[in-house]
Write an enzyme that holds these catalytic residues in place. Structure first.
Site, PDB file in Angstrom:
ATOM      1  CB  SER A 184     -10.913   0.684   4.479  1.00 36.90           C
ATOM      2  OG  SER A 184     -10.582  -0.305   5.433  1.00 36.90           O
ATOM      3  CB  VAL A 222       0.582   1.936  10.083  1.00 34.43           C
ATOM      4  CG1 VAL A 222       1.761   2.883   9.902  1.00 34.43           C
ATOM      5  CG2 VAL A 222      -0.486   2.576  10.963  1.00 34.43           C
ATOM      6  CD  GLU A 234     -14.959   6.503   0.730  1.00 34.50           C
ATOM      7  OE1 GLU A 234     -16.183   6.589   0.858  1.00 34.50           O
ATOM      8  OE2 GLU A 234     -14.280   5.637   1.305  1.00 34.50           O
ATOM      9  CG  ASN A 248     -15.235  -0.161   2.690  1.00 36.61           C
ATOM     10  OD1 ASN A 248     -15.333  -0.899   1.721  1.00 36.61           O
ATOM     11  ND2 ASN A 248     -14.064   0.219   3.185  1.00 36.61           N
ATOM     12  CG  HIS A 301     -10.658   4.665   1.970  1.00 38.85           C
ATOM     13  ND1 HIS A 301     -11.933   4.197   1.735  1.00 38.85           N
ATOM     14  CD2 HIS A 301      -9.844   3.569   1.921  1.00 38.85           C
ATOM     15  CE1 HIS A 301     -11.890   2.896   1.556  1.00 38.85           C
ATOM     16  NE2 HIS A 301     -10.646   2.496   1.658  1.00 38.85           N
ATOM     17  CG  MET A 320      -1.808   1.258   1.333  1.00 41.54           C
ATOM     18  SD  MET A 320      -2.857   1.594  -0.091  1.00 41.54           S
ATOM     19  CE  MET A 320      -4.174   0.406   0.167  1.00 41.54           C
TER      20      MET A 320
END
Length: 715
Positions: free
Chosen positions: A430, A401, A463, A501, A451, A325
Site C-alpha cells: 500500500s 506478505v 492499483e 493513499n 495494490h 489478505m
C-alpha cells in the site's frame, strides 16, 4: 425493403409481417442516439404508409437488443432548459405511442441486453419474447434521472405498481425468469428460438387466439388501484426508498412520485408528468456528476481493454502469504475461475487463508448467488502449499506478505528463483516504493505493484503500479489478471503511497489539524458523513487500523516532508501508543461490540476525549462548512498534484480511483469534478483562505494558472 437507415432497417417478411431491425452501423452495440431516434421516426412513418402489413416484430442484429440512450450526449442535452427537455421527451413519447397504436399486433424479440430506452422501446409492443440469457431493466436512477420515455407509465400498467417501483427505484437488471414471473414478458425461450417464437405470437394474435387489443388497452389505461391501495403502495415505497437511497440521491423517490401521479391519468397525461419529472432530475448536479462517473468508468474500462489485447489471460496464479489478505486474493481469483496457489511458511496461516476463502464462498451460497457445487468447484481452484514445488508454471504471483520492505525484498528475491523467467511478479503493497523493491531483482522488468484494497472481495479497485523498470508486458498482464478477478484496475506511476493513499493522508492531515483546534472527532465524522462519505475520518481510521495508519503516515511524511511531516505527536500516534488499534482490538476512537450478525458495531467511548485533550493547541469555533473545507481542500489539492506529477494520467482515472478505492461520494463525481463544480477560481480562493493552516493547503502554480485562464479539469 421498407426502410433503410444507418441504425434501423425495416424488412417485409412472409405472411404480411414486417420486421424492424436495430443494427447501428460501425458499433458493436445498439443505442438510441439522437440520430437513431430520428431514423426510428422515419421508419415508423414508412410502416404507417404501407397498407398491407399484418403484424410487426422489433428485433436486433447485435448481441444485445438496445443498451439504452447514448449517454455521451447527456451532458450536452441536459444543459438545456427544463422546457426544452420536456418538449424533447414528449416528441419521443409521440413516436413510441405511434408504434403502440399501429393497427395490427406487435411483438419484440429480445435477444440480449435491453436497458433504459431499449427497455422502454420494447414496452411499446403488445407482446415480448425474451431469450433465457437476456436481461432487461431501467437503470436510469443510477444516473440521477428517471425513465423518461414511458418506463414510469407503461411498466406499472404491465407488471403492477409494486413490481415497477422495485425495478425502477432499484435500477436493476432483471433476468428472464424474473421478467416472466411478473409479466414483463410473455415467453422465455433459448436465444436461437427468440425470433421464431416472436413470429409464432404474431400468428396467434392474427388468428384471434391472443387478444392483442386488450393487452394494448391495459397499457394505455390508468392503474386499477383504489385510494387505500394507492396510499399503501406509494407512501410505503417512498419512505422505504428514501431511507435506502439517502438524501443525496433524489431520483428513486422522484420516480415513485411520477408513477403515483401518473397512475390515475391517461397515457398522454401520465407521459407529461413523467417528462416534467425527468427534466427536473436531468438538470441536477447529482445527475451531472453520476453521468460523468459513468463516462469516466467507460474510459477506465477502455484503457484496461487496450492492455488486455496485448497479452493472453492468466491461466495459473499464486499468492504469497495466506491469512486474511492472501485468503481474500485467493477467493477472488478462484471464484472468478482462475486457479491459484496459496503459499505460506506457516500451516496455521494456510488454514486461516482457506477459512477466509471458504467463509466468503459460504456467504455466496447463503445468498443463493452460487450453488454448493459451485462453491466446492471454486475451493478446488485454491491449492495451499508450504513449498515452491509447483511454481514453475505459475504465470503471475501476488506477493502479499507483511508490509515491511526488508521482508518483502527477501521474499521477492527468493520467489524470482522459483518461477519461470517470463513469469510476472507483483507486490501487494500500500505504500512501499515499487522501484525500490525491484532493486534486488534480476528481472525488474517483470515486476510491478498490484495494490488490493481491504476487504478484497468488496473493494472494486486495484492499483497497478508501474516502477521505473516495469515493462509494458508486466503492466498488461497485471491489468488483465485484475480484470479476470472482476476488479477495476487503474495504472499509476510509482511514488510514496501511489495515488489513493497519497491523496488519503492529506485528508487525514486535515482531520489531525481539526482535532488540534478542539473539534470533536464525533462531530467531524457526522459532518463528513452528511457530506456524503460512507464513514467519517475517525471511524475510517478505526476500520483501517491505527497501526496501519501510523505506518503509512510515517511513509508519507518521509516521502513528502514539506507538507505531510508534522512536529510532535499526532492523534494517530497517541491512539496507537495507547494500544488502540481500532476494530482490530475493538478499541480506537470508538469502542466496538458485535451486533446480531457478528459484525463490529461502533459505540461511543468517553475515555477517548481524555487521550485527545492534551493535543488540543487552541479551541476554535468552526462551522460545518469550515470543517468540510479543512478536510476536502488537502485531499483535492493532493489529487491535483498527482495529476500534475504524472502519477495518474487523466482526471477520469484519478476520480474513479478515489470513488472505488476510498468511497469518495459518487454523487460528487470525484475530487477533480468537485473542484470543477465549485469553480477552479472559487476553489483556489477557498484554499488561499486556509493557507495559515500550512503547506497541505498550498495551491500549485499550475492550478492557479488554470483558475486565471478559466479552465476546468473536464471540458
Amino acid at each position: 425493403m421498407i426502410y433503410q437507415g444507418k441504425a434501423i432497417q425495416v424488412h417485409a417478411l412472409n405472411d404480411g409481417y414486417a420486421e424492424l431491425i436495430f443494427d447501428l452501423q460501425g458499433e458493436s452495440i445498439n443505442k438510441l442516439s439522437t440520430a437513431a431516434i430520428l431514423e426510428l421516426g422515419e421508419a415508423v412513418t414508412a410502416i404507417q404508409a404501407k397498407n398491407d402489413i399484418k403484424g410487426l416484430m422489433l428485433s436486433s442484429a447485435k448481441e444485445a437488443f438496445i443498451v439504452g440512450a447514448d449517454i455521451t450526449e447527456f451532458h450536452g442535452i441536459f444543459g438545456e432548459s427544463e422546457e426544452f427537455l420536456v418538449e424533447m421527451n414528449l416528441k419521443v413519447h409521440a413516436l413510441f405511442n405511434a408504434i403502440e397504436d399501429l393497427p395490427f399486433p406487435t411483438v419484440t424479440a429480445i435477444n440480449g441486453l435491453a436497458l433504459g430506452g431499449g427497455c422502454e422501446m420494447l414496452l411499446t409492443t403488445d407482446f415480448r419474447v425474451m431469450a433465457d440469457s437476456a436481461k432487461i431493466g431501467l437503470p436510469e436512477t443510477k444516473l440521477g434521472i428517471i425513465p423518461g420515455w414511458g418506463g414510469c407509465v407503461r411498466l406499472p400498467r404491465l407488471i403492477g405498481a409494486d413490481n415497477a417501483i422495485e425495478w425502477i427505484a432499484g435500477g436493476t437488471e432483471n433476468k428472464a425468469d424474473a421478467a416472466l414471473k411478473v409479466g414483463a414478458v410473455d415467453a422465455v425461450v433459448s436465444k436461437d428460438q427468440v425470433r421464431a417464437a416472436a413470429l409464432d405470437i404474431l400468428a396467434e394474435a392474427r388468428a384471434g387466439n391472443l387478444d392483442w387489443q386488450a393487452r394494448r388497452d391495459e397499457k394505455k389505461s390508468p392503474l386499477r388501484l383504489n385510494p387505500i391501495e394507492s396510499m399503501m403502495v406509494f407512501e410505503t415505497a417512498k419512505g422505504f426508498v428514501a431511507g435506502k437511497a439517502g438524501p443525496h440521491y433524489p431520483a428513486p423517490v422522484e420516480a415513485i412520485k411520477a408513477i403515483q401521479k401518473g397512475a390515475t391519468q391517461s397515457r398522454e397525461k401520465a407521459q407529461e408528468t413523467e417528462a416534467k419529472a425527468f427534466a427536473k432530475m436531468a438538470r441536477t448536479d447529482v445527475c451531472f456528476n453520476l453521468v460523468g462517473l459513468f463516462l469516466n468508468d467507460q474510459l477506465v474500462k477502455k484503457k484496461a481493454s487496450a492492455y488486455e489485447k496485448q497479452v493472453q489471460p492468466v491461466k495459473k496464479a499464486a499468492v504469497l502469504g495466506a491469512g486474511i489478505m492472501g485468503g481474500g486474493v485467493a477467493y477472488q481469483s478462484a471464484s472468478k475461475g482462475t486457479p491459484i496457489m496459496m503459499k505460506d511458511i506457516n500451516e496455521a496461516a494456510l488454514q486461516l487463508g482457506l477459512k477466509e476463502a471458504s467463509k466468503l464462498l459460504g456467504k455466496q451460497v447463503e445468498r443463493k448467488k452460487i450453488t454448493p457445487a459451485q462453491m466446492a468447484e471454486a475451493l478446488g481452484r485454491i491449492r495451499p502449499t508450504l513449498s515452491y514445488g509447483d511454481f514453475a508454471d505459475v504465470e503471475l504471483t501476488v506477493e502479499a506478505v507483511v508490509e515491511n520492505p526488508k521482508v518483502k525484498a527477501a521474499v521477492l528475491a527468493e520467489l524470482e528463483d522459483k518461477v519461470a523467467e517470463d513469469a510476472i511478479i507483483t507486490s501487494n503493497t500500500s505504500t512501499i516504493s515499487i522501484t525500490s523493491l525491484a532493486q534486488n531483482l534480476k528481472r525488474p522488468e517483470n515486476f510491478c505493484g498490484m495494490h488490493f484494497f481491504n476487504p478484497v472481495h468488496r473493494m472494486p479497485l486495484v492499483e497497478v503500479i508501474r516502477g521505473e523498470k516495469s515493462s509494458e508486458k508486466a503492466i498488461a498482464a497485471t491489468v488483465t489478471y485484475a480484470k479476470q478477478m472482476g476488479k477495476t484496475p487503474i495504472v499509476v506511476n510509482d511514488c510514496p503511497g501511489f495515488l489513493v493513499n497519497r491523496v488519503l493522508f492529506p485528508y487525514f492531515g486535515g482531520f489531525i489539524g481539526l482535532v488540534e483546534h478542539g473539534a470533536d472527532f464525533r462531530r467531524v465524522d457526522k459532518v463528513m458523513e452528511k457530506f456524503g462519505w460512507p464513514m467519517g475520518p475517525a471511524y475510517l481510521l478505526d476500520v483501517v487500523g491505527l497501526d496501519t495508519a501510523v505506518h503509512a503516515n510515517d511513509v508519507m511524511a518521509e516521502g513528502f516532508p514539506d507538507r505531510m511531516k508534522r512536529d510532535g505527536k499526532t492523534v494517530l500516534n497517541v491512539m496507537y501508543e495507547s494500544g488502540r488499534l481500532g476494530q482490530k482490538n475493538d478499541t480506537g476512537f470508538y469502542k466496538y461490540e458485535e451486533d446480531r450478525k457478528g459484525k463490529p458495531k461502533k459505540v461511543n467511548d468517553e475515555t477517548t476525549d481524555a487521550l485527545i485533550q492534551p493535543l488540543v493547541k487552541e479551541t476554535r469555533e468552526l462551522t460545518d462548512e469550515q470543517i468540510i473545507a479543512r478536510m476536502m481542500v488537502p485531499l483535492c489539492l493532493e489529487t491535483v498534484r498527482c495529476l500534475e506529477d504524472g502519477i495518474v494520467e487523466t482526471p477520469a482515472e484519478a476520480d474513479m480511483a478515489l470513488i472505488y478505492g476510498i468511497g469518495f461520494p459518487p454523487f460528487r463525481g470525484g475530487a477533480l469534478r468537485y473542484i470543477d463544480a465549485l469553480g477552479v477560481q472559487a476553489f483556489v480562493e477557498l484554499a488561499d483562505s486556509l493557507a495559515e493552516l500550512g503547506p497541505l493547503y498550498a495551491v500549485t502554480d499550475k492550478l492557479r494558472e488554470m483558475a486565471k485562464d478559466g479552465k476546468k479539469f473536464y471540458a
